[in-house]
Motif scaffolding. Structure first.
Motif, PDB file in Angstrom:
ATOM      1  N   TRP A 136      11.588   8.166   2.446  1.00 14.97           N
ATOM      2  CA  TRP A 136      11.291   8.268   1.197  1.00 14.97           C
ATOM      3  C   TRP A 136      10.288   8.918   0.763  1.00 14.97           C
ATOM      4  CZ3 TRP A 136       9.819   3.188  -1.847  1.00 14.97           C
ATOM      5  CH2 TRP A 136       9.714   3.349  -3.355  1.00 14.97           C
ATOM      6  N   ALA A 137       9.174   8.889   1.501  1.00  7.94           N
ATOM      7  CA  ALA A 137       7.796   9.880   1.453  1.00  7.94           C
ATOM      8  C   ALA A 137       8.469  11.503   1.795  1.00  7.94           C
ATOM      9  CB  ALA A 137       6.907   9.504   2.455  1.00  7.94           C
ATOM     10  N   ALA A 138       9.130  11.597   2.741  1.00  6.21           N
ATOM     11  CA  ALA A 138       9.588  13.090   3.204  1.00  6.21           C
ATOM     12  C   ALA A 138      10.429  13.435   1.834  1.00  6.21           C
ATOM     13  CB  ALA A 138      10.701  13.003   4.342  1.00  6.21           C
ATOM     14  N   ALA A 139      11.118  12.667   1.422  1.00  5.47           N
ATOM     15  CA  ALA A 139      11.972  13.185   0.041  1.00  5.47           C
ATOM     16  C   ALA A 139      10.916  13.588  -1.235  1.00  5.47           C
ATOM     17  CB  ALA A 139      13.112  12.026  -0.410  1.00  5.47           C
ATOM     18  N   TYR A 140       9.849  12.960  -1.110  1.00 10.83           N
ATOM     19  CA  TYR A 140       8.870  13.251  -2.132  1.00 10.83           C
ATOM     20  C   TYR A 140       7.817  14.212  -1.675  1.00 10.83           C
ATOM     21  CZ  TYR A 140      10.763  10.614  -6.126  1.00 10.83           C
ATOM     22  OH  TYR A 140      11.578  10.095  -7.172  1.00 10.83           O
ATOM     23  N   SER A 141       8.146  14.939  -0.490  1.00 11.81           N
ATOM     24  CA  SER A 141       7.307  15.866  -0.218  1.00 11.81           C
ATOM     25  C   SER A 141       5.918  15.568   0.077  1.00 11.81           C
ATOM     26  CB  SER A 141       7.227  17.194  -0.931  1.00 11.81           C
ATOM     27  OG  SER A 141       8.632  17.724  -1.106  1.00 11.81           O
ATOM     28  N   CYS A 142       5.563  14.184   0.559  1.00 15.41           N
ATOM     29  CA  CYS A 142       4.299  13.618   0.911  1.00 15.41           C
ATOM     30  C   CYS A 142       3.797  14.213   2.234  1.00 15.41           C
ATOM     31  CB  CYS A 142       4.261  11.954   0.779  1.00 15.41           C
ATOM     32  SG  CYS A 142       4.667  11.439  -0.613  1.00 15.41           S
ATOM     33  N   ASP A 143       2.402  14.024   2.306  1.00 16.06           N
ATOM     34  CA  ASP A 143       1.933  14.471   3.876  1.00 16.06           C
ATOM     35  C   ASP A 143       1.903  13.072   4.567  1.00 16.06           C
ATOM     36  OD1 ASP A 143       1.878  17.071   3.408  1.00 16.06           O
ATOM     37  OD2 ASP A 143      -0.523  17.280   2.679  1.00 16.06           O
TER      38      ASP A 143
ATOM     39  N   ASP B  52       9.467  -1.826  11.518  1.00 14.37           N
ATOM     40  CA  ASP B  52      10.004  -0.334  11.745  1.00 14.37           C
ATOM     41  C   ASP B  52      10.963  -0.062  10.652  1.00 14.37           C
ATOM     42  OD1 ASP B  52       8.452   0.345  14.107  1.00 14.37           O
ATOM     43  OD2 ASP B  52       9.632  -1.408  14.964  1.00 14.37           O
ATOM     44  N   ILE B  53      12.091  -0.948  10.205  1.00 17.96           N
ATOM     45  CA  ILE B  53      13.002  -0.817   9.056  1.00 17.96           C
ATOM     46  C   ILE B  53      12.175  -0.348   7.966  1.00 17.96           C
ATOM     47  CG2 ILE B  53      14.499  -2.069   7.637  1.00 17.96           C
ATOM     48  CD1 ILE B  53      15.947  -3.346  10.428  1.00 17.96           C
ATOM     49  N   LEU B  54      11.182  -1.194   7.713  1.00 17.28           N
ATOM     50  CA  LEU B  54      10.578  -0.776   6.334  1.00 17.28           C
ATOM     51  C   LEU B  54       9.498   0.453   6.609  1.00 17.28           C
ATOM     52  CD1 LEU B  54      10.948  -4.144   5.671  1.00 17.28           C
ATOM     53  CD2 LEU B  54       8.780  -3.734   4.357  1.00 17.28           C
ATOM     54  N   MET B  55       8.729   0.845   7.665  1.00 17.19           N
ATOM     55  CA  MET B  55       8.302   1.963   7.652  1.00 17.19           C
ATOM     56  C   MET B  55       9.187   2.909   7.759  1.00 17.19           C
ATOM     57  SD  MET B  55       5.293   3.485   7.984  1.00 17.19           S
ATOM     58  CE  MET B  55       3.927   2.635   8.670  1.00 17.19           C
ATOM     59  N   MET B  56      10.143   3.009   8.707  1.00 18.67           N
ATOM     60  CA  MET B  56      11.072   4.325   8.734  1.00 18.67           C
ATOM     61  C   MET B  56      11.996   4.517   7.142  1.00 18.67           C
ATOM     62  SD  MET B  56      12.505   6.557  10.512  1.00 18.67           S
ATOM     63  CE  MET B  56      14.130   7.698  10.888  1.00 18.67           C
TER      64      MET B  56
ATOM     65  N   GLU C  54       0.748  -1.434  -0.159  1.00 16.70           N
ATOM     66  CA  GLU C  54       0.073  -0.109  -0.122  1.00 16.70           C
ATOM     67  C   GLU C  54       0.739   1.151   0.154  1.00 16.70           C
ATOM     68  OE1 GLU C  54      -2.986  -0.419  -0.480  1.00 16.70           O
ATOM     69  OE2 GLU C  54      -2.981  -2.637  -0.026  1.00 16.70           O
ATOM     70  N   LEU C  55       1.813   1.055   0.740  1.00 15.32           N
ATOM     71  CA  LEU C  55       2.743   2.454   0.770  1.00 15.32           C
ATOM     72  C   LEU C  55       3.813   2.557  -0.082  1.00 15.32           C
ATOM     73  CD1 LEU C  55       2.899   2.664   4.471  1.00 15.32           C
ATOM     74  CD2 LEU C  55       1.378   3.937   3.283  1.00 15.32           C
ATOM     75  N   ASP C  56       4.496   1.550  -0.514  1.00  9.23           N
ATOM     76  CA  ASP C  56       5.630   1.348  -1.446  1.00  9.23           C
ATOM     77  C   ASP C  56       5.134   1.263  -2.895  1.00  9.23           C
ATOM     78  OD1 ASP C  56       7.511   0.397  -3.037  1.00  9.23           O
ATOM     79  OD2 ASP C  56       9.059  -0.250  -1.250  1.00  9.23           O
ATOM     80  N   ALA C  57       4.769  -0.060  -3.070  1.00  5.20           N
ATOM     81  CA  ALA C  57       4.571  -0.192  -4.425  1.00  5.20           C
ATOM     82  C   ALA C  57       3.296   0.725  -5.127  1.00  5.20           C
ATOM     83  CB  ALA C  57       4.233  -1.652  -4.991  1.00  5.20           C
ATOM     84  N   THR C  58       2.305   0.856  -4.357  1.00  6.56           N
ATOM     85  CA  THR C  58       1.111   1.516  -4.713  1.00  6.56           C
ATOM     86  C   THR C  58       1.038   2.995  -4.954  1.00  6.56           C
ATOM     87  OG1 THR C  58      -0.359  -0.268  -4.053  1.00  6.56           O
ATOM     88  CG2 THR C  58      -1.255   1.337  -4.746  1.00  6.56           C
ATOM     89  N   SER C  59       1.939   3.601  -3.830  1.00 13.99           N
ATOM     90  CA  SER C  59       2.069   4.861  -3.856  1.00 13.99           C
ATOM     91  C   SER C  59       3.436   5.544  -4.070  1.00 13.99           C
ATOM     92  CB  SER C  59       1.785   5.335  -2.313  1.00 13.99           C
ATOM     93  OG  SER C  59       0.525   4.862  -1.997  1.00 13.99           O
ATOM     94  N   LEU C  60       4.423   5.221  -3.361  1.00 15.73           N
ATOM     95  CA  LEU C  60       5.643   5.963  -3.401  1.00 15.73           C
ATOM     96  C   LEU C  60       6.301   5.473  -4.851  1.00 15.73           C
ATOM     97  CD1 LEU C  60       7.181   6.148  -0.036  1.00 15.73           C
ATOM     98  CD2 LEU C  60       5.820   7.751  -1.265  1.00 15.73           C
ATOM     99  N   TYR C  61       6.399   4.417  -4.891  1.00 13.19           N
ATOM    100  CA  TYR C  61       7.025   3.787  -6.244  1.00 13.19           C
ATOM    101  C   TYR C  61       6.373   4.325  -7.587  1.00 13.19           C
ATOM    102  CZ  TYR C  61      10.228   0.747  -8.738  1.00 13.19           C
ATOM    103  OH  TYR C  61      11.247   0.128  -9.943  1.00 13.19           O
ATOM    104  N   VAL C  62       5.116   4.641  -7.430  1.00 14.22           N
ATOM    105  CA  VAL C  62       4.500   5.534  -8.589  1.00 14.22           C
ATOM    106  C   VAL C  62       5.210   6.815  -8.777  1.00 14.22           C
ATOM    107  CG1 VAL C  62       2.342   6.468  -9.573  1.00 14.22           C
ATOM    108  CG2 VAL C  62       2.394   4.092  -8.138  1.00 14.22           C
ATOM    109  N   LEU C  63       5.279   7.398  -7.664  1.00 17.06           N
ATOM    110  CA  LEU C  63       5.921   8.618  -7.605  1.00 17.06           C
ATOM    111  C   LEU C  63       7.408   8.504  -8.296  1.00 17.06           C
ATOM    112  CD1 LEU C  63       4.736  10.383  -4.237  1.00 17.06           C
ATOM    113  CD2 LEU C  63       3.822  10.682  -6.675  1.00 17.06           C
ATOM    114  N   ARG C  64       7.829   7.820  -7.554  1.00 18.26           N
ATOM    115  CA  ARG C  64       9.505   7.365  -7.959  1.00 18.26           C
ATOM    116  C   ARG C  64       9.451   7.213  -9.763  1.00 18.26           C
ATOM    117  NH1 ARG C  64      14.418   8.408  -8.663  1.00 18.26           N
ATOM    118  NH2 ARG C  64      15.854   6.916  -9.059  1.00 18.26           N
ATOM    119  N   ARG C  65       8.706   6.540 -10.206  1.00 23.66           N
ATOM    120  CA  ARG C  65       8.708   6.026 -11.643  1.00 23.66           C
ATOM    121  C   ARG C  65       8.189   7.266 -12.334  1.00 23.66           C
ATOM    122  NH1 ARG C  65       6.283   0.272 -12.320  1.00 23.66           N
ATOM    123  NH2 ARG C  65       4.752   1.492 -11.142  1.00 23.66           N
TER     124      ARG C  65
END
Ligand code: GSH
Length: 218
Positions: A175-182, A166-170, A106-117
């Protein structure tokens, strides 16, 4: 090659593997492979990870990719009495597996990785502004759900036990902060606390593309 070698540096996913080994006090060698560089296409690397993606861990006869799987494999294989990245009781283990699946999908593949790509690498994956807008909104919705359990002021996702979740979440929050996500302030506090861990700081160095030490096949 060392009996335990981690391939990959420089991304939130590679950070997860460096950090898990650092928390567990494991010795290992780093192949300082960066994403989408020629070595990721080499026969040697493709024989370890046919996708050509990083990270990949070689641990003796074991070869494992997928950052959540690497963290879980290390936690299960090298658990110690005073450092266990995975809980031992069934209910807590169920929560661990739930969390790493939630973060990875939910957080990585569906959300942040979309922004990354589509925001970070439009030349490779194409520009998709609407998909990025939706990915940001979706991240915000999902991270609020993750925050509910933190409202009891627990220090870690599973309560008092620092875990692979916690390793995954942190790494996902960084990563979310680097992409200015709320995301909720509760997770800003969580990041501040976890960033003080010696294991985190050392792993940041080991994962850095600026570090001079380590071997390289680049
Ligand atoms: N689900 C995988 C994702 C691995 C992944 O996509 N890694 C990126 C770097 S963070 C990569 O190697 N990308 C290369 C590409 O997109 O071709 C994991 O969590 O390890």
């Amino acid at each position: 090659m060392n009996a335990r070698t981690l391939w990959g540096i420089g991304t939130p996913r590679t950070m997860r593997a460096h950090w898990a080994m650092t928390e567990l006090g494991l010795e290992y060698e780093t192949e300082r492979l960066q994403t989408r560089t020629p070595v990721t296409d080499s026969l040697l690397y493709r024989s370890l990870n046919p996708s050509g993606k990083i990270p990949t861990l070689v641990d003796g006869d074991v070869v494992v990719s997928e950052s959540a799987a690497i963290v879980t494999y290390l936690g299960e294989t090298y658990r110690k009495d005073n450092t266990s990245l995975i809980p031992s009781k069934n209910a807590a283990r169920a929560s661990y597996f739930e969390l790493i699946s939630f973060i990875s999908t939910e957080l990585d593949a569906t959300s942040l990785y979309v922004l990354r790509r589509h925001e970070g690498l439009p030349n490779v994956y194409g520009s998709a502004p609407n998909a990025c807008l939706v990915a940001r909104q979706y991240f915000n919705r999902m991270i609020k759900i993750a925050a509910i359990k933190m409202e009891d002021s627990r220090p870690y996702l599973l309560g008092e036990l620092f875990s692979g979740a916690d390793i995954l979440m942190m790494t996902t929050l960084d990563w979310a902060a680097a992409y200015s996500c709320d995301y909720p302030s509760i997770f800003h506090n969580y990041q501040t606390n976890i960033s003080l861990r010696p294991g985190y700081k050392l792993a940041v160095e080991r994962n850095s593309v600026r570090m001079e030490t380590g071997t390289s096949h680049l």
